[in-house]
Design a protein around this motif. Sequence first.
Motif, PDB file in Angstrom:
ATOM      1  N   THR A  52      67.521  72.659  57.225  1.00 21.86           N
ATOM      2  CA  THR A  52      67.145  73.106  55.890  1.00 21.86           C
ATOM      3  C   THR A  52      66.989  74.625  55.922  1.00 21.86           C
ATOM      4  O   THR A  52      66.716  75.215  56.973  1.00 21.86           O
ATOM      5  CB  THR A  52      65.816  72.478  55.411  1.00 21.86           C
ATOM      6  N   ASN A  54      65.246  77.876  53.488  1.00 25.24           N
ATOM      7  CA  ASN A  54      64.393  78.229  52.359  1.00 25.24           C
ATOM      8  C   ASN A  54      64.879  79.514  51.699  1.00 25.24           C
ATOM      9  O   ASN A  54      65.931  80.033  52.038  1.00 25.24           O
ATOM     10  CB  ASN A  54      62.944  78.364  52.832  1.00 25.24           C
ATOM     11  N   ASP A  55      64.089  80.035  50.766  1.00 25.88           N
ATOM     12  CA  ASP A  55      64.438  81.263  50.053  1.00 25.88           C
ATOM     13  C   ASP A  55      64.906  82.342  51.021  1.00 25.88           C
ATOM     14  O   ASP A  55      64.331  82.524  52.090  1.00 25.88           O
ATOM     15  CB  ASP A  55      63.230  81.796  49.283  1.00 25.88           C
ATOM     16  N   ASN A  74      62.222  73.980  44.119  1.00 28.79           N
ATOM     17  CA  ASN A  74      60.876  73.769  44.650  1.00 28.79           C
ATOM     18  C   ASN A  74      59.863  73.519  43.533  1.00 28.79           C
ATOM     19  O   ASN A  74      58.671  73.403  43.787  1.00 28.79           O
ATOM     20  CB  ASN A  74      60.444  74.940  45.546  1.00 28.79           C
ATOM     21  N   THR A 120      65.236  74.916  48.187  1.00 34.16           N
ATOM     22  CA  THR A 120      65.522  74.624  49.589  1.00 34.16           C
ATOM     23  C   THR A 120      66.936  74.091  49.676  1.00 34.16           C
ATOM     24  O   THR A 120      67.338  73.236  48.891  1.00 34.16           O
ATOM     25  CB  THR A 120      64.530  73.582  50.150  1.00 34.16           C
TER      26      THR A 120
END
Length: 146
Positions: A52, A54-55, A74, A120
């Motif tokens: 995964t 994230n930002d 999110n 995500t």
Amino acid sequence: MTTLFQKKFLAVLFGAVLIASTGILGGCGGDSASSGGSTAAAFQEDSNDKRTYNDGKYKVGGEFKAGEYIVVSNGKGNSFIDVAKDDSSSFDSSVASDMFTTRSIITVADGQYIEVLNATVYTLAAAPKVEPKDGVLPVGMYRVSA
């Protein structure tokens, strides 16, 4: 928020409104954030790949492999993804952009860059499963296969 990001965000917002109004008036709808020219069939899916992201901003190749990804909001407002052909952050480098509040799907190729805000990015194997409620899936983009 940078001025360039604001311009991209407003361009995507305008495009989304234009597409939505065309879909309503034309009787059809849909959206896609594929990188163009590439199809998901061109990439091999690894069912054990459970990464995964994230930002942030990522270069495709190396750890962030080329392929198809599920992007899930999110829930903190509008989510945004941008696939670009280079790291210049110029408006002209953008290959595909999407603003969404639920989930989207992107396809990226080696050498491209992806920018993620309020979401995500999941490999196909790691993406959260969505269960229908009363036989209906929530609003969003889904991968359908035979």
